[in-house]
Design an enzyme around this catalytic site. Sequence first.
Site, short mmCIF file in Angstrom:
data_model
loop_
_atom_site.label_atom_id
_atom_site.label_comp_id
_atom_site.label_asym_id
_atom_site.label_seq_id
_atom_site.Cartn_x
_atom_site.Cartn_y
_atom_site.Cartn_z
CG HIS A 179 -1.75 1.75 1.35
ND1 HIS A 179 -2.83 1.58 0.46
CD2 HIS A 179 -2.27 2.04 2.07
CE1 HIS A 179 -3.33 1.99 0.19
NE2 HIS A 179 -2.63 3.11 1.70
CG HIS A 194 2.76 7.36 0.05
ND1 HIS A 194 1.90 8.67 0.51
CD2 HIS A 194 1.13 6.61 1.03
CE1 HIS A 194 -0.03 8.80 0.75
NE2 HIS A 194 -0.27 7.44 0.58
CE LYS A 237 -2.67 8.76 -3.31
NZ LYS A 237 -2.67 7.94 -1.89
#
Length: 303
Positions: A179, A194, A237
């Site tokens: 994730h 990230h 995103k």
Amino acid sequence: MKIILILCLSITLISQGHFDSLDLSLANVSDAEIKSLSETLYKLDSNRATASELLIDPQTLIPSSQTGSGNDLSPQPLFKVVSSTLLSKPTYEAFLDLLDNYKKMTGEVEDVPSHEEQEQDSFLQQTMNTNLGKELFNFLHSKGVYGSQSEFLQDLKMMWFGLYSRSDGVKLDSSGFEHIFVGEIKGGKVSGFHSWVQFYQCEKQGILNYYSHSFDGPWTTYPDVLGMQFNWDGYFKELGSAFIGCSPEFDLAIYSLCYITRPGKKCDVSLGGHSLGIQTYTWDKSSYGDGKKFIGSAYPITP
């Protein structure tokens, strides 16, 4: 009678994993200690990118009110130059080996063959071979959180790579590592994602289109922090924040520090004299070990 009730309550809490030696240890970790250690980790990141190894082109800065517009306002890729020498360092190579191990769609079961598990072990061990990784362990060991480096590595492995269900509660389709560092698609949108290294790899492969940024941190050297808008393989995103130019071990260490000491909370760190908040989330729908929670997400907080 009161003593009996207190003892019964304590036993119940212990059995449910809400009250253990780890909780007591973390109560002794102050905000000031977290800030001090984060500065130390920042200084110890010898594998961070230099200005000659990494060149970015942030282009269009948009206000936070426009992050959801979905407009491509930057004609060029974010990354202009990334040194192959930088990416060939041991922790980078070990990290890169992990990126192709995952299915991006939630709901698709993740399989972990033995060679992928070996890659997980390799990345964690490479991290522990750095002064940065050793410093993090030494601090947590001094606080009584972990009794040995092997215990620390095993917990990191479960915390980051342990599988859980992010979709129907049954299919083991996600992990903290996937994730946070690789990214997922859930509900038709990009979730997580990230990592600047993953961002660069996807740009290079032609499956990521950088749109704009809504935040650029105050740092004049790497690592910096950007809040970005982008399209990954057809999915948008709205705001993806990431450290830019840090080593993979720094990413892992700073998020682990915050998750272990301030799970599910805003964690205030200090990097190069600048304050930054890091948000972590616990995955509360399943657990490992004696009631420990997997890491659900972690990222730098950007306006």
